[in-house]
Scaffold this motif. Structure first.
Motif, PDB file in Angstrom:
ATOM      1  N   THR A 270       0.845  -1.182   0.000  1.00 56.54           N
ATOM      2  CA  THR A 270       0.000   0.000   0.000  1.00 56.54           C
ATOM      3  C   THR A 270       0.885   1.238   0.000  1.00 56.54           C
ATOM      4  N   LEU A 271       0.276   2.409  -0.075  1.00 52.46           N
ATOM      5  CA  LEU A 271       1.002   3.683  -0.084  1.00 52.46           C
ATOM      6  C   LEU A 271       0.800   4.353   1.259  1.00 52.46           C
ATOM      7  N   ALA A 272       1.859   4.477   2.047  1.00 49.37           N
ATOM      8  CA  ALA A 272       1.765   5.095   3.373  1.00 49.37           C
ATOM      9  C   ALA A 272       2.649   6.335   3.413  1.00 49.37           C
ATOM     10  N   ILE A 273       2.119   7.409   3.976  1.00 49.90           N
ATOM     11  CA  ILE A 273       2.824   8.689   4.047  1.00 49.90           C
ATOM     12  C   ILE A 273       2.931   9.137   5.491  1.00 49.90           C
ATOM     13  N   LYS A 274       4.119   9.536   5.871  1.00 51.05           N
ATOM     14  CA  LYS A 274       4.359  10.158   7.173  1.00 51.05           C
ATOM     15  C   LYS A 274       5.254  11.372   6.947  1.00 51.05           C
ATOM     16  N   MET A 275       4.885  12.509   7.524  1.00 49.72           N
ATOM     17  CA  MET A 275       5.690  13.723   7.387  1.00 49.72           C
ATOM     18  C   MET A 275       5.888  14.372   8.748  1.00 49.72           C
ATOM     19  N   LEU A 276       7.098  14.848   8.992  1.00 54.74           N
ATOM     20  CA  LEU A 276       7.413  15.507  10.241  1.00 54.74           C
ATOM     21  C   LEU A 276       6.836  16.922  10.225  1.00 54.74           C
ATOM     22  N   SER A 277       6.014  17.214  11.226  1.00 51.95           N
ATOM     23  CA  SER A 277       5.316  18.499  11.289  1.00 51.95           C
ATOM     24  C   SER A 277       5.381  19.055  12.699  1.00 51.95           C
TER      25      SER A 277
END
Length: 445
Positions: A270-277
Motif C-alpha cells: 500500500t502507499l503510506a505517508i508520514k511527514m514531520l510536522s
C-alpha cells in the motif's frame, strides 16, 4: 559464544563485545528482522514468509510462527557474520496499523484476527457515532474501534482478557506476558496521544473497557524476553523488550528524516505517508491523523499522514515482478499517459479520502501493457500528491524532502513520474527497512 570469539581472534577482529539490538517488522507480505549496533547501524537482516492461512478467519498465532521462523534465520545470519546472540540487549516490534485480535490472559487468540483493511462495521459505526466527538478517529465503518466491537461478538464465551494489536501480540509472545500496547498502534483504536488516556465515552459504546491494554511510549522498556524465548533463540535471559510502533512509523525511523517537512513515503503493498510536522493535524473524514514522535524530535513534533489502499499490491495482481521491470523500461516518464485510473484491489479507500465504497478504476486498458503500467504508476503518483495537498490544507507544511521506502523506490520510471507530479525532491531513503526503525527504538536515549 566461545566459537565466535575464537573466529574473531583468528581473523584479527577480536574487540570488546558490542551491544546489539533487534527489530522485528511484521508486514503484510512477511516478517523481517534487523540487527543494529549502538549507533543504529544495520549489521544483519533476515526474512520469513507468513504461514499460509486456511479456513475462515485469520489465525493470529501464525503471525508468531512466522516471527519464530524469522528469528531462527536471524540467529543463523548473525553467526555467519561473527555476530553473537549473547550480545543482544533488546528487541522491539512493529506491525501493520489497525490489525488486531482478542486474546486470553495467556496470550492465546480467542477470536480470529481482523486486518487493517477490514471494513463493513456499519452497526458498530452507528453506535460509535452516538458518543464520539465530531471528527474523531474512531468514526467510520472501517475504524479500529469498530473492529474491536465486532471482535467482541466473536468472543461468545467471554474468554478474552486483552485487545492486542499485531505488534502488541508479538511483543507479548516474546515476553510471555500481555496487555501492553504503544501509543502509535493504539491511536487508531482511539487512544489520546496528548492526554495519554483512553476516552471515557468508550464504555457507552458497549466496549468491554477491561479489555483495553496499558499504553507505553514507543521505545519504553516494557519487560524482558521469557526464559523459553531466550532458550529457543540463544538470547541472554536479560534481553529487554521495548514498546513498539506501527510499520509506517518504523519505516520513518529507519531513514535520516529529521527536519520539519521531511516526509517518508512507503511504496509497498500500500502507499503510506508520514511527514514531520510542528503542527498536529487530524481529519478522519480524509483518513488523516497524527502520531506523537517519541524520542526523536521532541514532544512538540508530530508525524502526520495516512495510508492509501493503492500501491504495489494492485500492480502484483496485474503483472509479475519481471514484467514490471521490463515494461517500466519502455515508459517515458516525462510524457503524460493520458490515462486516469484509481488503482485499488477492491472497493474502499482510506487516504486522501475515507470512502469505504470507493471503487477501483482500472479501465480503459490499452493494448500496450507498457502504456497501461505508465497510467497506473502516474495515477498512483497523483493520489500521492493529493495526500500531501490534503495535509497542507490542514496546516501541515509542504514536503521538503520525500524519502521513499518499499519496493517502489527501486523503480526508476515510477521515481521520475513522482518527481514530476509529487515533488522534485523525491529520493530513495538511504535505509528503507522498517525492521531497522523498530530496532532503533531500543537504542539508549
Amino acid at each position: 559464544m566461545l566459537k565466535n570469539i575464537a573466529k574473531r581472534w583468528l581473523r584479527g577482529k577480536l574487540t570488546m563485545a558490542e551491544p546489539l539490538y533487534i527489530g522485528i517488522d511484521v508486514g503484510t507480505s512477511g516478517v523481517r528482522t534487523a540487527v543494529v549496533n549502538r549507533t543504529g547501524e544495520p549489521l544483519s537482516f533476515a526474512r520469513a514468509q507468513h504461514h499460509r492461512q486456511t479456513g475462515d478467519g485469520i489465525d493470529a498465532s501464525l503471525w508468531w510462527s512466522a516471527v519464530e521462523d524469522c528469528l531462527l534465520a536471524q540467529m543463523e545470519a548473525m553467526t555467519s557474520t561473527d555476530l553473537d546472540a549473547a550480545d543482544v540487549r533488546a528487541i522491539a516490534v512493529d506491525g501493520t496499523s489497525g490489525s488486531m485480535v482478542l486474546i486470553d490472559e495467556a496470550g492465546t487468540p480467542v477470536t480470529p484476527a481482523l486486518m487493517y483493511d477490514s471494513k463493513g462495521f456499519d452497526k458498530e459505526a452507528e453506535r460509535i457515532s452516538n458518543y464520539a466527538p465530531d471528527g474523531h478517529i474512531t468514526l467510520g465503518n472501517s475504524s479500529a474501534l469498530g473492529r474491536v466491537l465486532r471482535l467482541q461478538t466473536y468472543d461468545v464465551h467471554g474468554q478474552a482478557r486483552w485487545i492486542a494489536h499485531q505488534a502488541d501480540y508479538i511483543a507479548g509472545c516474546l515476553r510471555g506476558e500481555f496487555g501492553v500496547s504503544d501509543y502509535n498502534n493504539a491511536l487508531k483504536t482511539g487512544f489520546d496521544p496528548e492526554a495519554q488516556t483512553w476516552p471515557a465515552w468508550f464504555a457507552h459504546t458497549g466496549l468491554r473497557t477491561e479489555l483495553l491494554p496499558g499504553v507505553a511510549a514507543p521505545g519504553d522498556e516494557i519487560g524482558g524476553v521469557s526464559s523459553s524465548v531466550a532458550s529457543k533463540f540463544g538470547l541472554p535471559t536479560g534481553t529487554k523488550v521495548h514498546a513498539g510502533t506501527t510499520d509506517s512509523i518504523a519505516a520513518f525511523l529507519a531513514t535520516d528524516a529529521s527536519e520539519v517537512g521531511d516526509a517518508v513515503v512507503s511504496l509497498g503493498s500500500t502507499l503510506a505517508i508520514k511527514m514531520l510536522s510542528d503542527v498536529r493535524v487530524d481529519d478522519p473524514a480524509r483518513g488523516i491523523y497524527s502520531h506523537r514522535l517519541a524520542g526523536r524530535a521532541g514532544a512538540a513534533m508530530w508525524l502526520v499522514g495516512g495510508a492509501s489502499n493503492t500501491g504495489g499490491a494492485v500492480l502484483a495482481d496485474l503483472f509479475t515482478t519481471e514484467q514490471i521491470v521490463a515494461l517500466s523500461a519502455d515508459i517515458d516518464p516525462s510524457v503524460d499517459s493520458g490515462l486516469a485510473y484509481y488503482p485499488l484491489r477492491k472497493a474502499g479507500e482510506r487516504f486522501p479520502v475515507s470512502d469505504s465504497s470507493k471503487r477501483p478504476v482500472l479501465t480503459p486498458r490499452p493494448d500496450d501493457d507498457a502504456h497501461f503500467l505508465h497510467g497506473l504508476l502516474e495515477s498512483m503518483a497523483r493520489i500521492e500528491r493529493q495526500c500531501f495537498d490534503a495535509l497542507k490544507t490542514l496546516g501541515a507544511p509542504e514536503p521538503k524532502r520525500v524519502l521513499t521506502a518499499g519496493g517502489g523506490a527501486q523503480n526508476p520510471a515510477w521515481t521520475a513520474l513522482r518527481k514530476r507530479i509529487v515533488s522534485p525532491n523525491v529520493q530513495a531513503a538511504a535505509e528503507a527497512e522498517a525492521a531497522i526503525g523498530a530496532a532503533r527504538l531500543c537504542l539508549p536515549r
